[in-house]
Design a protein around this motif. Sequence first.
Motif, short mmCIF file in Angstrom:
data_model
loop_
_atom_site.label_atom_id
_atom_site.label_comp_id
_atom_site.label_asym_id
_atom_site.label_seq_id
_atom_site.Cartn_x
_atom_site.Cartn_y
_atom_site.Cartn_z
N LEU A 51 13.11 4.26 -1.27
CA LEU A 51 13.09 5.69 -0.94
C LEU A 51 11.93 6.00 -0.01
CD1 LEU A 51 13.73 7.24 -4.49
CD2 LEU A 51 15.38 6.41 -2.81
N ASP A 52 12.16 6.88 0.97
CA ASP A 52 11.01 7.31 1.77
C ASP A 52 10.27 8.40 0.99
OD1 ASP A 52 12.38 9.70 2.16
OD2 ASP A 52 13.14 9.13 4.12
N ALA A 53 9.11 8.79 1.53
CA ALA A 53 8.24 9.69 0.77
C ALA A 53 8.95 11.01 0.43
CB ALA A 53 6.97 9.97 1.56
N SER B 109 -6.33 1.17 -5.03
CA SER B 109 -6.09 1.87 -3.76
C SER B 109 -4.62 2.28 -3.67
CB SER B 109 -6.48 0.99 -2.56
OG SER B 109 -5.72 -0.20 -2.55
N LYS B 110 -3.73 1.41 -4.15
CA LYS B 110 -2.30 1.73 -4.08
C LYS B 110 -1.95 2.82 -5.10
CE LYS B 110 -1.77 -2.73 -4.43
NZ LYS B 110 -1.57 -4.16 -4.42
N LYS B 111 -2.59 2.76 -6.25
CA LYS B 111 -2.33 3.78 -7.28
C LYS B 111 -2.83 5.15 -6.81
CE LYS B 111 0.02 1.73 -9.26
NZ LYS B 111 1.36 2.07 -9.75
N LEU B 112 -4.02 5.19 -6.22
CA LEU B 112 -4.55 6.48 -5.76
C LEU B 112 -3.67 7.04 -4.64
CD1 LEU B 112 -8.45 5.92 -5.64
CD2 LEU B 112 -7.05 6.80 -7.51
N ALA B 113 -3.26 6.17 -3.71
CA ALA B 113 -2.44 6.65 -2.58
C ALA B 113 -1.08 7.15 -3.05
CB ALA B 113 -2.27 5.54 -1.55
N ALA B 114 -0.58 6.61 -4.16
CA ALA B 114 0.75 7.02 -4.65
C ALA B 114 0.71 8.39 -5.31
CB ALA B 114 1.32 5.96 -5.59
N GLY C 293 10.26 1.11 -4.41
CA GLY C 293 9.38 0.12 -3.81
C GLY C 293 8.28 0.83 -3.05
N GLN C 294 7.20 0.11 -2.85
CA GLN C 294 6.06 0.67 -2.15
C GLN C 294 6.41 0.98 -0.70
OE1 GLN C 294 2.81 -1.59 -4.04
NE2 GLN C 294 2.35 -1.86 -1.89
N SER C 295 6.06 2.19 -0.22
CA SER C 295 6.34 2.47 1.19
C SER C 295 5.40 1.61 2.03
CB SER C 295 6.16 3.96 1.49
OG SER C 295 4.81 4.24 1.73
N ALA C 296 5.88 1.24 3.22
CA ALA C 296 5.13 0.28 4.07
C ALA C 296 3.76 0.83 4.42
CB ALA C 296 5.93 0.01 5.32
N ASP C 297 3.65 2.16 4.44
CA ASP C 297 2.39 2.76 4.88
C ASP C 297 1.46 3.11 3.72
OD1 ASP C 297 0.69 3.58 6.89
OD2 ASP C 297 1.33 5.67 6.71
N LEU C 298 1.75 2.58 2.52
CA LEU C 298 0.88 2.86 1.37
C LEU C 298 -0.28 1.87 1.39
CD1 LEU C 298 1.32 4.76 -1.29
CD2 LEU C 298 1.50 2.55 -2.41
N ALA C 299 -1.50 2.38 1.53
CA ALA C 299 -2.71 1.56 1.55
C ALA C 299 -2.54 0.29 2.42
CB ALA C 299 -3.11 1.18 0.13
N PRO C 300 -2.24 0.45 3.71
CA PRO C 300 -2.03 -0.75 4.55
C PRO C 300 -3.27 -1.65 4.60
CG PRO C 300 -2.16 1.23 5.92
CD PRO C 300 -2.09 1.70 4.50
N ALA C 301 -4.45 -1.08 4.38
CA ALA C 301 -5.66 -1.93 4.37
C ALA C 301 -5.53 -3.00 3.30
CB ALA C 301 -6.90 -1.07 4.11
N ASP C 302 -4.93 -2.62 2.16
CA ASP C 302 -4.80 -3.61 1.08
C ASP C 302 -3.88 -4.75 1.50
OD1 ASP C 302 -5.02 -4.72 -1.60
OD2 ASP C 302 -2.90 -4.20 -1.70
N GLY C 303 -2.75 -4.42 2.13
CA GLY C 303 -1.82 -5.47 2.55
C GLY C 303 -2.52 -6.47 3.46
N LYS C 304 -3.31 -5.95 4.40
CA LYS C 304 -3.97 -6.82 5.38
C LYS C 304 -5.10 -7.62 4.70
CE LYS C 304 -5.15 -6.75 10.15
NZ LYS C 304 -5.77 -6.16 11.29
N SER D 214 6.24 0.55 -6.78
CA SER D 214 6.01 -0.76 -7.34
C SER D 214 6.27 -1.84 -6.30
CB SER D 214 6.99 -0.89 -8.51
OG SER D 214 6.66 -1.95 -9.31
N GLY D 215 5.50 -2.90 -6.36
CA GLY D 215 5.74 -4.02 -5.44
C GLY D 215 6.81 -4.93 -6.03
N ARG D 216 7.30 -5.87 -5.21
CA ARG D 216 8.21 -6.88 -5.76
C ARG D 216 7.40 -7.96 -6.43
NH1 ARG D 216 13.40 -6.20 -4.64
NH2 ARG D 216 13.88 -4.79 -2.93
N GLY D 217 8.01 -8.63 -7.40
CA GLY D 217 7.27 -9.66 -8.12
C GLY D 217 7.13 -10.93 -7.31
N LEU D 218 5.99 -11.58 -7.48
CA LEU D 218 5.80 -12.92 -6.92
C LEU D 218 5.56 -13.85 -8.08
CD1 LEU D 218 3.47 -12.68 -3.79
CD2 LEU D 218 5.89 -13.19 -3.87
N GLY D 219 6.00 -15.10 -7.95
CA GLY D 219 5.73 -16.04 -9.03
C GLY D 219 6.87 -16.12 -10.01
N PHE D 220 6.54 -16.00 -11.32
CA PHE D 220 7.51 -16.33 -12.37
C PHE D 220 8.80 -15.53 -12.40
CE2 PHE D 220 3.20 -16.02 -14.43
CZ PHE D 220 2.79 -17.25 -13.96
N THR D 221 8.69 -14.19 -12.43
CA THR D 221 9.91 -13.38 -12.50
C THR D 221 9.74 -12.24 -11.51
OG1 THR D 221 9.01 -11.96 -14.21
CG2 THR D 221 10.36 -13.79 -14.96
#
Length: 432
Positions: free
Chosen positions: A134-136, A186-191, A152-163, A110-117
């Motif tokens: 946790l690492d993989a 993309s993040k769900k499939l990679a997870a 939390g999402q590992s840094a290498d999960l779907a890096p294309a999406d982050g960029k 899961s990612g961290r929340g942005l915005g309200f909560t």
Amino acid sequence: MRIVDLINKKREGGVHSRAELDAIVDGYVRGAVPDYQVAAWLMAVCWRGMHVAELADLTRVMAASGQQLDLASIGRPVADKHSTGGVGDKTSLIVMPLVAACGVPVAKMSGRGLGFTGGTIDKLESFAGMRVDLDAEAFVRQLRDIGIVISGQSADLAPADGKLYALRDATGTVPSLPLIASSIMSKKLAAGAQVIVLDVKTGSGAFMREPESAMALARAMVDIGTAAGRRMAAVVSDMSQPLGRSVGNSLEVAEALDTLAGGGQREFTEFATDLASTIVALASDGALGRSEVDRALHSGGGLQMFRRLVEAQGGDTRGFDDRRCLPRARVQRVLTAEADGYLARLDALMVAHASSLLGAGRERKSDPIDLSAGVVLAAKVGEHVVRGQPLATLHANDASRLAQAEAVLRSAVEISAEQVAVAPLILERISG
Ligand code: URA
């Protein structure tokens, strides 16, 4: 393959092959394709859209841009649940343990929340010491050992999406159905989960304000997952008022614990058990369902599973027995009803805004978050209230924030002399 030809093709409404999408996405991740070309292409996608198979290809290319978790070693279908984000949305904290207690392994990144909560990860940090990075290897080990893991999402999960997401944010190309659907999926499939159930929110407190857009997004994501061989289902659910009774990180954790202990708000409990039933049915080809989920709730099995999750990730579990051990704000202020009548509106966006003013949200990923701040609602839409009755309690550590938050919260509320109809929480169900 020249990138400018691909931009021209999309501008004219053409359909890309997988190799073309790979050239754009992979080239961008490697730094071989510049921002300005990808920005132009993203804008062309915004205007021209994508075909179903093309979108599935884009998502798979994005998912393949980094590490892809292989959960086959678990030996049974692993389930994941994703919400597009809402106000007071602590549903995962109830659904995941219930599903695991039914014997279906659950793994969520899961990612961290942005915005309200905060997001699910922020909420879990209400348990002091809880590790959410946790690492993989640790992620899969815990899944195998106890059948539940949330990290939390590992840094290498779907890096294309982050960029791509950072570029979309800066180029006005976030609100595009194919770009949102491919980003989330993309993040769900990679997870790696084989069973994915999506909760797409609609209403003032949701990213997709209109039900039609939410339904189209849900359909697109279910189709992407199905094309990738995953078992998929989605609901479109109402976010015109907050979910349950609390908004704010540790306040929502307390509500999740109360719900798993059988003392949750009726509609919210029904919603969470409905989603859990959908997941266990999909994972077991219908062998498990509502009765197993109800048993997990009433026997305390779901609560026990939640405790095991927190223990396994090093969190302080004293809050399970004594809610005062969760982060608590120093000051509280009660908002009361100004008239007799029926609560006709409790605008989710405004409640979220009030909660954020109290310190519960963040604007940027690096901003600090006050885990104890937020709002606890004493009444929901449709309920009868009398003048002077408490409607909500504001929780803050900084008393100077209370006045503005109270004014915002007051503007979220409308009381009507007439009885009001309450929309059902689940507006639509979509299957793979
Ligand atoms: N959430 C995501 O992960 N991506 C989007 O594009 C929108 C919401």
